[in-house]
Design a protein around this motif. Structure first.
Motif, PDB file in Angstrom:
ATOM      1  N   GLN A 159       0.831  -1.212   0.000  1.00  0.00           N
ATOM      2  CA  GLN A 159       0.000   0.000   0.000  1.00  0.00           C
ATOM      3  C   GLN A 159       0.864   1.262   0.000  1.00  0.00           C
ATOM      4  O   GLN A 159       0.579   2.217  -0.718  1.00  0.00           O
ATOM      5  CB  GLN A 159      -0.889  -0.015   1.243  1.00  0.00           C
ATOM      6  N   GLU A 160       1.909   1.252   0.810  1.00  0.00           N
ATOM      7  CA  GLU A 160       2.789   2.421   0.941  1.00  0.00           C
ATOM      8  C   GLU A 160       3.493   2.725  -0.384  1.00  0.00           C
ATOM      9  O   GLU A 160       3.561   3.876  -0.821  1.00  0.00           O
ATOM     10  CB  GLU A 160       3.832   2.169   2.050  1.00  0.00           C
ATOM     11  N   VAL A 161       4.003   1.671  -1.047  1.00  0.00           N
ATOM     12  CA  VAL A 161       4.713   1.882  -2.322  1.00  0.00           C
ATOM     13  C   VAL A 161       3.743   2.413  -3.380  1.00  0.00           C
ATOM     14  O   VAL A 161       4.094   3.207  -4.239  1.00  0.00           O
ATOM     15  CB  VAL A 161       5.376   0.566  -2.801  1.00  0.00           C
ATOM     16  N   ASN A 162       2.480   1.993  -3.284  1.00  0.00           N
ATOM     17  CA  ASN A 162       1.480   2.399  -4.280  1.00  0.00           C
ATOM     18  C   ASN A 162       0.965   3.817  -4.028  1.00  0.00           C
ATOM     19  O   ASN A 162       0.387   4.444  -4.905  1.00  0.00           O
ATOM     20  CB  ASN A 162       0.304   1.417  -4.243  1.00  0.00           C
ATOM     21  N   LEU A 163       1.189   4.322  -2.800  1.00  0.00           N
ATOM     22  CA  LEU A 163       0.614   5.613  -2.394  1.00  0.00           C
ATOM     23  C   LEU A 163       1.438   6.759  -2.980  1.00  0.00           C
ATOM     24  O   LEU A 163       2.638   6.821  -2.781  1.00  0.00           O
ATOM     25  CB  LEU A 163       0.620   5.694  -0.865  1.00  0.00           C
ATOM     26  N   VAL A 164       0.791   7.655  -3.725  1.00  0.00           N
ATOM     27  CA  VAL A 164       1.510   8.795  -4.315  1.00  0.00           C
ATOM     28  C   VAL A 164       1.617   9.904  -3.275  1.00  0.00           C
ATOM     29  O   VAL A 164       0.610  10.341  -2.727  1.00  0.00           O
ATOM     30  CB  VAL A 164       0.759   9.340  -5.550  1.00  0.00           C
ATOM     31  N   ASP A 165       2.856  10.316  -2.996  1.00  0.00           N
ATOM     32  CA  ASP A 165       3.070  11.451  -2.088  1.00  0.00           C
ATOM     33  C   ASP A 165       3.312  12.680  -2.967  1.00  0.00           C
ATOM     34  O   ASP A 165       4.356  12.824  -3.592  1.00  0.00           O
ATOM     35  CB  ASP A 165       4.298  11.166  -1.206  1.00  0.00           C
ATOM     36  N   TYR A 166       2.297  13.575  -3.020  1.00  0.00           N
ATOM     37  CA  TYR A 166       2.382  14.690  -3.958  1.00  0.00           C
ATOM     38  C   TYR A 166       3.419  15.736  -3.558  1.00  0.00           C
ATOM     39  O   TYR A 166       3.722  16.632  -4.333  1.00  0.00           O
ATOM     40  CB  TYR A 166       0.999  15.343  -4.116  1.00  0.00           C
ATOM     41  N   SER A 167       3.960  15.603  -2.345  1.00  0.00           N
ATOM     42  CA  SER A 167       4.975  16.584  -1.952  1.00  0.00           C
ATOM     43  C   SER A 167       6.361  16.185  -2.467  1.00  0.00           C
ATOM     44  O   SER A 167       7.323  16.909  -2.319  1.00  0.00           O
ATOM     45  CB  SER A 167       5.013  16.700  -0.425  1.00  0.00           C
ATOM     46  N   ARG A 168       6.468  14.993  -3.076  1.00  0.00           N
ATOM     47  CA  ARG A 168       7.759  14.536  -3.611  1.00  0.00           C
ATOM     48  C   ARG A 168       7.664  14.368  -5.124  1.00  0.00           C
ATOM     49  O   ARG A 168       6.565  14.226  -5.652  1.00  0.00           O
ATOM     50  CB  ARG A 168       8.159  13.206  -2.961  1.00  0.00           C
ATOM     51  N   PRO A 169       8.797  14.323  -5.814  1.00  0.00           N
ATOM     52  CA  PRO A 169       8.742  14.195  -7.282  1.00  0.00           C
ATOM     53  C   PRO A 169       8.008  12.920  -7.717  1.00  0.00           C
ATOM     54  O   PRO A 169       8.273  11.841  -7.195  1.00  0.00           O
ATOM     55  CB  PRO A 169      10.217  14.141  -7.696  1.00  0.00           C
ATOM     56  N   SER A 170       7.095  13.064  -8.680  1.00  0.00           N
ATOM     57  CA  SER A 170       6.294  11.898  -9.091  1.00  0.00           C
ATOM     58  C   SER A 170       7.167  10.867  -9.806  1.00  0.00           C
ATOM     59  O   SER A 170       6.899   9.670  -9.747  1.00  0.00           O
ATOM     60  CB  SER A 170       5.144  12.334  -9.993  1.00  0.00           C
ATOM     61  N   ALA A 171       8.240  11.331 -10.496  1.00  0.00           N
ATOM     62  CA  ALA A 171       9.099  10.376 -11.213  1.00  0.00           C
ATOM     63  C   ALA A 171       9.799   9.438 -10.228  1.00  0.00           C
ATOM     64  O   ALA A 171       9.968   8.249 -10.486  1.00  0.00           O
ATOM     65  CB  ALA A 171      10.135  11.133 -12.033  1.00  0.00           C
ATOM     66  N   LYS A 172      10.171   9.995  -9.065  1.00  0.00           N
ATOM     67  CA  LYS A 172      10.838   9.192  -8.037  1.00  0.00           C
ATOM     68  C   LYS A 172       9.871   8.109  -7.536  1.00  0.00           C
ATOM     69  O   LYS A 172      10.231   6.939  -7.395  1.00  0.00           O
ATOM     70  CB  LYS A 172      11.246  10.133  -6.902  1.00  0.00           C
ATOM     71  N   HIS A 173       8.626   8.513  -7.305  1.00  0.00           N
ATOM     72  CA  HIS A 173       7.606   7.556  -6.849  1.00  0.00           C
ATOM     73  C   HIS A 173       7.409   6.449  -7.883  1.00  0.00           C
ATOM     74  O   HIS A 173       7.366   5.267  -7.555  1.00  0.00           O
ATOM     75  CB  HIS A 173       6.286   8.278  -6.600  1.00  0.00           C
ATOM     76  N   ARG A 174       7.269   6.830  -9.171  1.00  0.00           N
ATOM     77  CA  ARG A 174       7.028   5.823 -10.215  1.00  0.00           C
ATOM     78  C   ARG A 174       8.202   4.864 -10.333  1.00  0.00           C
ATOM     79  O   ARG A 174       8.028   3.672 -10.551  1.00  0.00           O
ATOM     80  CB  ARG A 174       6.808   6.501 -11.578  1.00  0.00           C
ATOM     81  N   LYS A 175       9.418   5.385 -10.172  1.00  0.00           N
ATOM     82  CA  LYS A 175      10.607   4.540 -10.295  1.00  0.00           C
ATOM     83  C   LYS A 175      10.619   3.476  -9.197  1.00  0.00           C
ATOM     84  O   LYS A 175      10.879   2.300  -9.449  1.00  0.00           O
ATOM     85  CB  LYS A 175      11.846   5.440 -10.200  1.00  0.00           C
ATOM     86  N   ILE A 176      10.279   3.914  -7.966  1.00  0.00           N
ATOM     87  CA  ILE A 176      10.233   2.951  -6.851  1.00  0.00           C
ATOM     88  C   ILE A 176       9.104   1.949  -7.085  1.00  0.00           C
ATOM     89  O   ILE A 176       9.291   0.734  -6.946  1.00  0.00           O
ATOM     90  CB  ILE A 176      10.025   3.701  -5.509  1.00  0.00           C
ATOM     91  N   ALA A 177       7.907   2.464  -7.477  1.00  0.00           N
ATOM     92  CA  ALA A 177       6.746   1.579  -7.664  1.00  0.00           C
ATOM     93  C   ALA A 177       7.016   0.561  -8.768  1.00  0.00           C
ATOM     94  O   ALA A 177       6.680  -0.621  -8.647  1.00  0.00           O
ATOM     95  CB  ALA A 177       5.510   2.414  -8.004  1.00  0.00           C
ATOM     96  N   THR A 178       7.659   1.002  -9.857  1.00  0.00           N
ATOM     97  CA  THR A 178       7.934   0.099 -10.986  1.00  0.00           C
ATOM     98  C   THR A 178       8.937  -0.968 -10.563  1.00  0.00           C
ATOM     99  O   THR A 178       8.771  -2.153 -10.870  1.00  0.00           O
ATOM    100  CB  THR A 178       8.483   0.903 -12.181  1.00  0.00           C
ATOM    101  N   SER A 179       9.974  -0.546  -9.848  1.00  0.00           N
ATOM    102  CA  SER A 179      10.990  -1.508  -9.402  1.00  0.00           C
ATOM    103  C   SER A 179      10.368  -2.524  -8.437  1.00  0.00           C
ATOM    104  O   SER A 179      10.598  -3.736  -8.537  1.00  0.00           O
ATOM    105  CB  SER A 179      12.131  -0.752  -8.720  1.00  0.00           C
ATOM    106  N   PHE A 180       9.529  -2.033  -7.519  1.00  0.00           N
ATOM    107  CA  PHE A 180       8.855  -2.926  -6.552  1.00  0.00           C
ATOM    108  C   PHE A 180       7.948  -3.908  -7.297  1.00  0.00           C
ATOM    109  O   PHE A 180       7.918  -5.105  -6.994  1.00  0.00           O
ATOM    110  CB  PHE A 180       8.033  -2.069  -5.580  1.00  0.00           C
ATOM    111  N   ARG A 181       7.214  -3.381  -8.299  1.00  0.00           N
ATOM    112  CA  ARG A 181       6.328  -4.246  -9.103  1.00  0.00           C
ATOM    113  C   ARG A 181       7.136  -5.352  -9.782  1.00  0.00           C
ATOM    114  O   ARG A 181       6.750  -6.519  -9.779  1.00  0.00           O
ATOM    115  CB  ARG A 181       5.641  -3.377 -10.170  1.00  0.00           C
ATOM    116  N   ASP A 182       8.297  -4.980 -10.352  1.00  0.00           N
ATOM    117  CA  ASP A 182       9.068  -5.953 -11.145  1.00  0.00           C
ATOM    118  C   ASP A 182       9.863  -6.928 -10.292  1.00  0.00           C
ATOM    119  O   ASP A 182      10.123  -8.052 -10.709  1.00  0.00           O
ATOM    120  CB  ASP A 182      10.013  -5.211 -12.105  1.00  0.00           C
ATOM    121  N   THR A 183      10.262  -6.489  -9.076  1.00  0.00           N
ATOM    122  CA  THR A 183      11.143  -7.376  -8.289  1.00  0.00           C
ATOM    123  C   THR A 183      10.396  -8.165  -7.217  1.00  0.00           C
ATOM    124  O   THR A 183      10.805  -9.259  -6.861  1.00  0.00           O
ATOM    125  CB  THR A 183      12.246  -6.550  -7.580  1.00  0.00           C
ATOM    126  N   SER A 184       9.286  -7.617  -6.686  1.00  0.00           N
ATOM    127  CA  SER A 184       8.732  -8.231  -5.466  1.00  0.00           C
ATOM    128  C   SER A 184       7.254  -8.581  -5.527  1.00  0.00           C
ATOM    129  O   SER A 184       6.806  -9.506  -4.850  1.00  0.00           O
ATOM    130  CB  SER A 184       8.929  -7.273  -4.281  1.00  0.00           C
TER     131      SER A 184
END
Length: 1088
Positions: free
Chosen positions: A159-184
């Motif tokens: 849930q946390e990885v999927n949650l968009v934090d609008y106060s941080r760069p969205s590209a950083k969030h997508r990069k983490i979410a994509t890596s989490f999706r692909d690895t775990s």
């Protein structure tokens, strides 16, 4: 206040005040202390003290809250410290598995946040924070309590990885979410499914609370995996019916195994309601899996398995008596049609049996109208989409909808009519009062009802005749208004809604002349009912029937009145026989007579009046209809008699709430459109039309001068302001607008000024007056381009200036306001003033240089008022309140475009405030605001650049402009970080964000780079140094290409070249950063 919570006892008192205290002041103090605790260097030791020695669960919760806020900060703790915190919490929950559930949840959340923030951090060539899954597996091998904690950890992390934090760069969030999706993520889903298989393999002891909790948490985990935003589309949760789950291709094997679907269907049948509901929620996601995951044969097989599951549920419907299960099952059925075509459904072997079961299930659901009304939406969605697909089915297999759709329509109609008696007798909430739900269901029904339309019409005609006869008998009986009368009126209201619905369905479904004739049969009956009801006014009236009639009239208007239909439509054949209505001109007469009747007799009933006026407004929009309307007697009557004597809703008595006055604007907009058709340049006609308003203004003037009945004056002025705004909105030609201006100025505008002075603290009075002024300032269709010899533009601006200055000065005297009062009492008025000022500045009808030339201070005064009001608003509020930000930023754009001398003359703190507001607006998600900020910044940067370019060539005649430029340059030299920060923000947006207004961002960026090349080089170096060596050369080439062919000037040609280069640069940099082994996470942000 120094931090005084030192000992454990004091900290526990803080917890009590924070979580269970009822005293508001103590809680506010405790919240302040909590913030101080987080900022203090002793925060971690205090958290440890609370966790190890705290005597209550709230002590542990406070520690978890502090840790969570500490981890979420913009500047993170050192890696070693975060590893220590994570390991400490893991050991803590492992040693105390029976903590309160909310404490476990809060502590697990801290672990999830640490893991997400540090997902890409490397120590000794290892991703240190990705070991979480290995850690969780240790929990899963322990007791049931440990197993539950392990599952909660995975669930929270997903849930946390999927949650968009609008106060941080969205590209950083997508990069983490994509890596989490692909690895775990796939491993987590498979782990959860194997746990569920284990649960089903042995007999379930659901009396065991822990066992039940474990199954609950595992199902939540599966649901979190399936709800993951796989491709960064951030689907809007409210658009539930449009959802497709973008399952990754690597998961195909899981979905192709029939055992996966069987597992969840078996769980549904084995588990108690609270848990089986979650199993169904998972199945909803399985049914929504993207079509392209399968080949055609695989898709057919997968659909077959889903349909078998539906059949099994409907053959054993015991579980559906639970509202949660029932709701999820309805969603499941709707998703089947969203994701699969009717042609595919009919090819499934069990289709004939399943469609029969679904039809019976729907009919039963509709008959139990009081049970889970929100779920019916999904069932109607299913049938609406099925029926809408009929014309496109190529398959030879029968779809059987012509058998079942009329049954669904019949069930809906009869169940709604039967509900009325129960609602009236048992005094229940009437479903008709929830108009949003009713309209939504009727719009779905209109498609279904057109399938085998003859059956629907026959049923409605029979029911309508029967109920209308009963109603007439009751009207003529001596017993007066009884329960029977209320039931009969309720049934008639439903029938009128239903007739309107099926008539409106003509636009959604293939129609024939026979169908039009049937519409005529039905419409006749409603028009007869209208005559019957209106002759009985005001004694026999019913609000629900009136609202239903207005719905019917609107549907009839959309379907049969207007330019797009042949005049010979068969709908009029029957209507001309019975009612003498032969074409749409006659219908328009009926419409207008009805509108006038409603406005006369329903003045006290706001819902009927506002719906009637909305209908009048919709009629008055098209020119061809307007030409027909002005010939009607009822319209001529309205144009000559718009007074409270004829239309009570225009009155000002205390029985009307002030918010009800809003509908007057709509009334006068429609009325003025009708007036404009034949007005031309006839000033006498306009004066006659304005006569009722003239009388009201003269009354106000008299009372103002004699100081009595102030409350009446206020109400009168509110009504007048709303009326005039409606009139001004509809006047779109220079001639007609000039007539209004001559009528208002100079006699009546000063009265509005006095009202603002007197009642500045009452938004109910100031808002309509300020909105009227804002409307008068709008140069729509060049209506304010007065003749060359006319001073009207300047006179109008002076009046607006006086009003804005008066309001601005008075409103600041109110002092500080509470959070819930600040918008209605102050910010709303300020935003309207800004909007009016913006219209004046960019309306092109005032030459602002004239004011200084002739020593007139109205322009300077209004700019000073703008500054005073601005400084009384925090930056946070500027962006938080959308209407305020959408009036302030476009106004600032006008000021920087045409009035830079004003900007450069601002005091340094004020200029800093303005520039900071631009900097903060650049990162907002609202593109109107961010684009305005980019444009304002571009004007400022261009001004500065031109000034520097001209330095050394100072002709004496431009001394004043030179001094202004010098002031701005001096300010920027004193505050170099202002422009540097904005350059960082824009580069960050281009490289890392989902930049929706790239062209706007590119314009100021070139000027910023040319003014501050040193900082640009530092940004470039910072980005490149954060990357592995092989990528640095690629990025260096990207930056070289960005400036290739770009010269050291800000000509349009040069800017366009830079904008093109930037587009290529953005694409190339994104490509370079996307490949693996990229930047460490801290570097994925140029603003640090």
């Amino acid at each position: 206040m120094a931090l005084h919570f030192q000992s454990l006892a004091e900290l526990e008192v803080l917890c009590t005040h924070l979580y269970v205290g009822t005293d508001l002041t103590q809680r506010i103090e405790a919240e302040k202390a909590l913030l101080e605790l987080i900022d203090s260097p002793e925060c971690l030791s205090k958290c440890q003290l609370l966790l190890e020695q705290g005597t209550t669960s709230y002590a542990q919760l406070l520690a978890a809250t502090c840790l969570s806020k500490l981890i979420s900060r913009d500047c993170p703790l050192p890696v070693e410290q975060r590893i220590d915190i994570r390991n400490y919490i893991l050991n803590y929950v492992a040693s105390q598995p029976k903590l309160a559930p909310f404490v476990i949840q809060a502590l697990v959340q801290v672990i999830a946040k640490i893991t997400k923030v540090g997902w890409f951090e490397v120590e000794k060539d290892q991703f240190v924070f990705r070991e979480i899954i290995a850690d969780v597996k240790k929990f899963l091998q322990g007791s049931v309590e440990h197993c539950i904690i392990g599952v909660i950890m995975l669930s929270e992390l997903t849930q946390e990885v999927n949650l968009v934090d609008y106060s941080r760069p969205s590209a950083k969030h997508r990069k983490i979410a994509t890596s989490f999706r692909d690895t775990s993520l796939k491993d987590i889903l498979m782990l959860a499914c194997s746990l569920l298989k284990g649960v089903l393999a042995k007999p379930l002891n659901l009396q065991d609370q822990y066992q039940q909790n474990l199954v609950l948490q595992v199902l939540k985990l599966v649901l979190n995996c399936l709800n993951f935003d796989f491709i960064g589309s951030s689907a809007d949760e409210s658009a539930d019916d449009l959802c497709t789950v973008q399952i990754p291709t690597t998961w195909r094997t899981i979905f192709l195994e029939p055992e996966t679907l069987d597992l969840f269907f078996n769980l549904y049948h084995s588990l108690p309601p609270l848990l089986s509901q979650l199993a169904l929620s998972c199945l909803v996601q399985f049914a929504s899996t993207r079509r392209s995951l399968f080949s055609s044969p695989e898709r057919a097989k997968y659909l077959g398995n889903l349909i078998k599951g539906v059949k099994r549920i409907l053959e054993n419907p015991q579980g559906l008596s639970d509202p949660g299960n029932y709701h999820e099952f309805c969603r499941f059925l709707a998703r089947l049609k969203t994701n699969y075509q009717l042609g595919e459904l009919v090819m499934v072997k069990e289709y004939p049996e399943v469609i029969r079961l679904i039809a019976n299930f729907t009919i039963t659901s509709l008959q139990h109208w009081e049970f889970a009304p929100n779920s019916v939406h999904y069932l109607l969605t299913l049938w609406q989409r099925m029926v809408a697909s009929v014309p496109f089915v190529k398959s030879t297999e029968p779809h059987l909808l012509d058998t079942y759709a009329p049954e669904i329509t019949k069930a809906f109609i009869t169940s709604r009519l039967e509900s009325v008696a129960i609602v009236v007798r048992d005094n229940l909430d009437d479903p008709l009062d929830d108009t949003a739900t009713v309209f939504q269901q009727l719009e779905q029904l209109c498609t279904v009802s057109r399938c085998e339309y003859e059956k629907t019409c026959t049923l409605l005609v029979q029911l309508f005749d029967q109920n209308a006869q009963n109603y007439q008998k009751l009207l003529h009986s001596a017993s007066g208004r009884t329960v029977d009368m209320a039931i009969q009126e309720g049934r008639l209201a439903w029938l009128v809604y239903l007739v309107g619905t099926v008539v409106g369905g003509r636009l959604t479904y293939t129609s024939t002349d026979e169908h039009d004739a049937m519409d005529g049969e039905l419409s006749c009956r409603v028009f007869q009912l209208i005559s019957l009801m209106d002759t009985g006014l005001p004694q026999c009236s019913n609000e629900k029937i009136e609202l239903a009639i207005l719905w019917f009239l609107d549907q009839f208007r959309k379907t049969y009145v207007g330019d797009q239909l042949q005049r010979t439509s068969k709908v009029y054949a029957r209507m001309s026989e019975v009612l003498g209505i032969t074409d749409d001109n006659h219908v328009l007469e009926t419409f207008m007579t009805k509108i006038v009747t409603n406005l006369k007799y329903w003045g006290r009933c706001e819902p009927v009046i506002s719906r009637t006026l909305q209908f009048l407004n919709d009629l008055s929009v098209g020119y061809i209809l307007l030409k027909k309307l002005v010939k009607i007697d009822a319209v001529k009557f309205m144009l000559k008699n718009h007074t409270s004597e004829h239309f009570p809703f225009l009155g000002i008595s205390d029985s009307y709430s002030l918010s009800d006055f809003r509908c007057r604007t709509t009334f006068y907009t429609a009325l003025t459109r009708l007036l404009m058709v034949d007005l031309g340049e006839d000033e006498d006609e306009f004066e006659n039309f304005m006569l009722p308003l003239t009388v009201s203004f003269e009354t106000v003037l008299h009372i103002f001068n004699n100081n009595f009945k102030q409350e009446d004056v206020k109400r009168m002025l509110i009504g007048l302001a709303r009326d005039l705004r409606g009139i001004a909105f509809a006047l779109n030609t220079k001639t007609s607008y000039t007539m209004l201006f001559d009528w208002m100025y100079p006699t009546y505008l000063p009265i509005l000024q006095r009202a603002i002075e007197r009642w500045y603290g009452e938004p109910v009075c100031t808002t309509p007056i300020l909105k009227l002024m804002a409307e008068l300032m709008q140069n729509r269709s060049q209506r304010l381009n007065f003749d060359v010899s006319s001073p009207n533009g300047i006179l109008l601006f002076r009046e607006a200036s006086k009003m804005i200055c008066t309001y601005g000065n008075q409103i600041l005297s109110l002092g500080s306001l509470s959070k819930d009062q600040i918008y209605p009492m102050k910010l709303k008025g300020i935003s309207i003033c800004y909007s009016a000022l913006k219209s004046a500045l960019c309306g092109n009808y005032v030459s602002f240089g004239v004011f200084k030339l002739y020593g007139d201070n109205h322009f300077d005064n209004v700019l000073q008022a703008f500054v005073k009001m601005l400084l009384s608003v925090s930056h946070n509020d500027l962006l938080q309140y959308r209407k305020l930000s959408q009036s302030y930023y476009p106004l600032l754009e006008c000021l920087t475009q045409d009035h830079m001398s004003f900007i450069t003359n601002l005091e340094p703190p004020v200029l800093l405030y303005v520039l900071t507001s631009i900097s903060e607006g650049l990162t907002t998600l609202d593109t109107v605001v961010s684009s305005s900020c980019c444009t304002s910044l571009d004007y400022i940067v261009t001004y500065l650049f031109k000034h520097i370019a001209k330095e050394g060539k100072k002709p004496l005649r431009c001394r004043e402009a030179t001094q202004a430029g010098q002031r701005l340059l001096h300010f920027m030299q004193q505050n170099p970080d202002v422009l540097q920060q904005m350059m960082s923000v824009l580069m960050n947006t281009i490289i890392f964000e989902d930049c929706r207004n790239q062209w706007s961002v590119s314009r100021p960026l070139l000027g910023l780079i040319l003014l501050n090349e040193k900082h640009f080089s530092e940004l470039r170096a910072g980005l490149m140094n954060s990357q592995p060596l092989p990528k640095r050369e690629v990025l260096a080439q990207c930056f070289r290409n960005l400036m290739e062919g770009v010269e050291q000037n800000l000509s349009v040609k040069n800017r366009d070249r830079f904008t093109q280069n930037l587009s290529v640069f953005r694409r190339d940099v994104a490509e370079a950063l996307r490949s693996d082994g990229s930047a460490e996470p801290g570097s994925l942000d140029m603003m640090s």
